[in-house]
Write a protein that holds these residues in place. Structure first.
Motif, mmCIF file in Angstrom:
data_model
loop_
_atom_site.group_PDB
_atom_site.id
_atom_site.type_symbol
_atom_site.label_atom_id
_atom_site.label_comp_id
_atom_site.label_asym_id
_atom_site.label_seq_id
_atom_site.Cartn_x
_atom_site.Cartn_y
_atom_site.Cartn_z
ATOM 1 N N TRP A 1 0.829 -1.210 0.000
ATOM 2 C CA TRP A 1 0.000 0.000 0.000
ATOM 3 C C TRP A 1 0.864 1.261 0.000
ATOM 4 N N ALA A 2 1.967 1.234 0.741
ATOM 5 C CA ALA A 2 2.781 2.440 0.912
ATOM 6 C C ALA A 2 3.578 2.789 -0.334
ATOM 7 N N VAL A 3 4.176 1.796 -0.999
ATOM 8 C CA VAL A 3 5.100 2.109 -2.102
ATOM 9 C C VAL A 3 4.693 1.480 -3.425
ATOM 10 N N GLY A 4 3.671 0.615 -3.418
ATOM 11 C CA GLY A 4 3.259 -0.035 -4.652
ATOM 12 C C GLY A 4 3.974 -1.362 -4.871
ATOM 13 N N ALA A 5 3.339 -2.223 -5.645
ATOM 14 C CA ALA A 5 3.884 -3.558 -5.883
ATOM 15 C C ALA A 5 5.166 -3.521 -6.704
ATOM 16 N N THR A 6 5.303 -2.520 -7.566
ATOM 17 C CA THR A 6 6.477 -2.466 -8.439
ATOM 18 C C THR A 6 7.755 -2.165 -7.658
ATOM 19 N N TYR B 1 8.226 -2.309 -4.417
ATOM 20 C CA TYR B 1 8.477 -3.330 -3.399
ATOM 21 C C TYR B 1 9.020 -4.609 -4.042
ATOM 22 N N GLY B 2 8.584 -4.913 -5.253
ATOM 23 C CA GLY B 2 9.114 -6.078 -5.962
ATOM 24 C C GLY B 2 10.587 -5.950 -6.274
ATOM 25 N N VAL B 3 11.037 -4.728 -6.571
ATOM 26 C CA VAL B 3 12.474 -4.500 -6.810
ATOM 27 C C VAL B 3 13.267 -4.758 -5.535
ATOM 28 N N TRP B 4 12.789 -4.244 -4.401
ATOM 29 C CA TRP B 4 13.485 -4.469 -3.128
ATOM 30 C C TRP B 4 13.466 -5.953 -2.755
ATOM 31 N N ILE B 5 12.368 -6.647 -2.992
ATOM 32 C CA ILE B 5 12.308 -8.076 -2.697
ATOM 33 C C ILE B 5 13.372 -8.828 -3.492
ATOM 34 N N THR B 6 13.517 -8.477 -4.770
ATOM 35 C CA THR B 6 14.526 -9.148 -5.599
ATOM 36 C C THR B 6 15.929 -8.881 -5.068
ATOM 37 N N LEU B 7 16.226 -7.625 -4.749
ATOM 38 C CA LEU B 7 17.560 -7.273 -4.253
ATOM 39 C C LEU B 7 17.831 -7.923 -2.894
ATOM 40 N N SER B 8 16.858 -7.883 -1.996
ATOM 41 C CA SER B 8 17.060 -8.473 -0.672
ATOM 42 C C SER B 8 17.155 -9.992 -0.752
ATOM 43 N N THR B 9 16.512 -10.588 -1.747
ATOM 44 C CA THR B 9 16.634 -12.034 -1.933
ATOM 45 C C THR B 9 18.067 -12.416 -2.289
ATOM 46 N N VAL B 10 18.674 -11.646 -3.183
ATOM 47 C CA VAL B 10 20.085 -11.892 -3.515
ATOM 48 C C VAL B 10 20.953 -11.724 -2.272
ATOM 49 N N ALA B 11 20.666 -10.678 -1.470
ATOM 50 C CA ALA B 11 21.443 -10.451 -0.248
ATOM 51 C C ALA B 11 21.269 -11.598 0.739
ATOM 52 N N LEU C 1 12.767 3.277 -9.790
ATOM 53 C CA LEU C 1 13.529 3.917 -8.718
ATOM 54 C C LEU C 1 14.297 5.122 -9.226
ATOM 55 N N THR C 2 14.504 6.086 -8.333
ATOM 56 C CA THR C 2 15.452 7.149 -8.619
ATOM 57 C C THR C 2 16.865 6.645 -8.328
ATOM 58 N N ASP C 3 17.861 7.396 -8.773
ATOM 59 C CA ASP C 3 19.240 6.973 -8.548
ATOM 60 C C ASP C 3 19.574 6.959 -7.057
ATOM 61 N N LEU C 4 19.074 7.939 -6.299
ATOM 62 C CA LEU C 4 19.319 7.969 -4.856
ATOM 63 C C LEU C 4 18.666 6.779 -4.165
ATOM 64 N N GLN C 5 17.447 6.445 -4.557
ATOM 65 C CA GLN C 5 16.780 5.278 -3.978
ATOM 66 C C GLN C 5 17.576 4.004 -4.262
ATOM 67 N N ALA C 6 18.080 3.874 -5.480
ATOM 68 C CA ALA C 6 18.849 2.682 -5.835
ATOM 69 C C ALA C 6 20.098 2.554 -4.955
ATOM 70 N N PRO D 1 8.341 -6.591 -11.758
ATOM 71 C CA PRO D 1 8.421 -6.437 -10.301
ATOM 72 C C PRO D 1 7.119 -6.713 -9.565
ATOM 73 N N ALA D 2 5.974 -6.385 -10.159
ATOM 74 C CA ALA D 2 4.693 -6.647 -9.494
ATOM 75 C C ALA D 2 4.457 -8.144 -9.329
ATOM 76 N N SER D 3 4.776 -8.934 -10.370
ATOM 77 C CA SER D 3 4.603 -10.387 -10.253
ATOM 78 C C SER D 3 5.562 -10.962 -9.220
ATOM 79 N N VAL D 4 6.758 -10.381 -9.104
ATOM 80 C CA VAL D 4 7.686 -10.800 -8.049
ATOM 81 C C VAL D 4 7.071 -10.566 -6.677
ATOM 82 N N THR D 5 6.419 -9.413 -6.510
ATOM 83 C CA THR D 5 5.804 -9.080 -5.223
ATOM 84 C C THR D 5 4.742 -10.097 -4.831
#
Length: 449
Positions: free
Chosen positions: A13-18, A20-30, A99-104, A235-239
């Motif tokens: 709800w706060a940031v959208g599925a897209t 959040y899906g990017v963060w899920i992918t990155l945190s999964t690698v981590a 994402l913006t460059d700062l967010q990335a 990213p949404a399907s990842v979420t």
């Protein structure tokens, strides 16, 4: 894990599925790289428990100091590789528009903090191996509370993916930092790098690498679906695939809580009385089977009603529901060998499941990718589950060679009692759903529970 499940819709709800899906992918690698600590913690639990049973090979201070030094060296290497890898991922078409460059850049910092938790994992192991499992569980509760407070605050006041990522990273660090405080305050072990030695490192890794090979392959199996979803979807399907996986992981977490307290006990028993260890193992398997049947069947029965309520009605609701049911069905098979992993480690034979794990991973990657191109992320769940039909006998055979508990004993003391207890309410609950529709799924779930 229940905290993760409950906070999931708030994050979307706060940031959208897209995003959040990017963060899920990155945190999964981590998180995958987080498991590259060579399994030192498992070795500490095993040898500390054996020491309590009278067979001490090294002091807890020597093991802790050596393990922390090794973990820090591993973290330096992994973090140096993870930075460029994650930056390439966030600059790809998959994530660039979201994402913006700062967010990335800030997400890379948060994911690197996730990796830092591996340096403090040996402190968790010292607590568990010393018999203070309740303290370790308490520390996990502190981490959950931290996650709730920071995530809710980030979602309400910032509504930014960086705030959510930092909340999750900090929450992962909190339990291990609490363990660091407990170990140093109670003097269970002293961290002194002068006590670290090559000799201690050799006997720790001699045991841990065999266990690590199995656990790391298991982590790859659990997390590979998110990576596959990022390749074949968006990213949404990842979420939403991750939503189903998080419920599945929560049930697995409940199952692990029924087996983890027995790990130090089994290490002591295998060193002193193997017959008593086998009787304890059968009791543990029965408890695990009961917990998994109740959890999986009740969630399968209630998922047509529960998933839309949890995530809201959207274009992925039906796929998420079906994915969750497939994963939980596979877990009913998978639970046959889950407690046996801890048992073989405790018996001093880590790594016996490696061939079966590698076979499952290979079959999953090939079948999952092929089915994902046909059926979306439902196909990934099918690719993960279908190989278990053929591979569970291989898991059982590998375990029985070491543990020698016998198939008849297992059926008599584990499977048959579990079916007697669960069969009638499970059949009644599923019949209610089939006859009266999904609107009655809460009633069916209640009957099963």
């Amino acid at each position: 894990m229940a905290t993760v499940v409950l906070l999931f819709p708030l994050n979307v709800w706060a940031v959208g599925a897209t995003q959040y899906g990017v963060w899920i992918t990155l945190s999964t690698v981590a998180l995958l790289l987080y498991y590259t600590d060579l399994g030192i913690g498992i070795a500490i639990i095993h040898y500390t428990s054996m020491g309590r049973g009278g067979r001490r090979l090294a002091t807890t201070s020597e093991m802790l100091s050596t393990a922390v030094f090794l973990a820090f060296c591993i973290w330096l290497v992994v973090a140096a590789c993870f930075g460029p890898l994650s930056y390439m991922l966030l600059q790809s078409d998959f994530a660039l528009a979201a994402l913006t460059d700062l967010q990335a850049r800030m997400l890379i910092v948060a994911a690197t903090c996730v990796l830092l938790a591996m340096v403090f994992k040996p402190f968790d192991a010292i607590i568990i191996g010393s018999g203070f499992f309740a303290y370790e569980r308490r520390n996990q509760v502190f981490g959950s509370i931290t996650r709730i407070v920071l995530t809710v605050g980030g979602c309400i006041f910032f509504r930014d993916i960086v705030a959510i990522a930092l909340a999750e990273a900090i929450a992962l660090l909190v339990p291990s930092l609490c363990s660091f405080y407990v170990v140093t305050r109670s003097r269970l072990a002293a961290l002194n790098f002068r006590l670290a030695s090559l000799k201690t490192a050799k006997f720790l890794t001699g045991y841990s690498i065999r266990s690590f090979s199995v656990s790391f392959t298991g982590a790859l199996i659990l997390q590979a679906g998110v990576i596959l979803a990022s390749f074949v979807g968006n990213p949404a399907s990842v979420t939403y695939y991750s939503a189903a996986v998080r419920v599945y992981s929560s049930v697995r977490q409940v199952i692990s809580w029924t087996t983890d307290p027995f790990r130090p006990m089994l290490s002591r028993l295998w060193a002193s009385d193997a017959d008593d260890a086998r009787r304890t193992l059968l009791s543990c398997c029965f408890i695990t089977m009961q917990a998994s049947m109740i959890a999986c069947l009740s969630l399968i029965a209630s998922s047509p009603w529960l998933v839309p309520l949890w995530l809201g009605e959207n274009m992925y609701s039906s796929e998420t529901t079906l994915t969750l049911c497939i994963l939980l069905g596979g877990l009913l098979l998978n639970v046959i060998h889950i407690p046996l992993i801890s048992a073989t480690d405790a018996a001093g034979h880590p790594g016996v499941f490696l061939k079966a794990q590698v076979a499952w991973l290979a079959a999953y990657l090939v079948l999952g990718y092929f089915l994902a191109t046909k059926f979306g992320f439902v196909g990934i769940a099918l690719g993960m589950t279908l190989p278990l039909v053929l591979l569970e006998p291989l898991y059982w055979y590998a375990a029985n060679r070491v543990l020698q508990i016998g198939l008849r004993q297992w059926i008599r003391f584990v499977l048959a009692p579990s079916l007697i207890v669960v069969a009638f309410p499970a059949v009644a609950g599923l019949l209610i759903v089939l006859l009266f529709g999904t609107a009655w799924s809460p009633v069916a779930s209640g009957i099963i529970i």
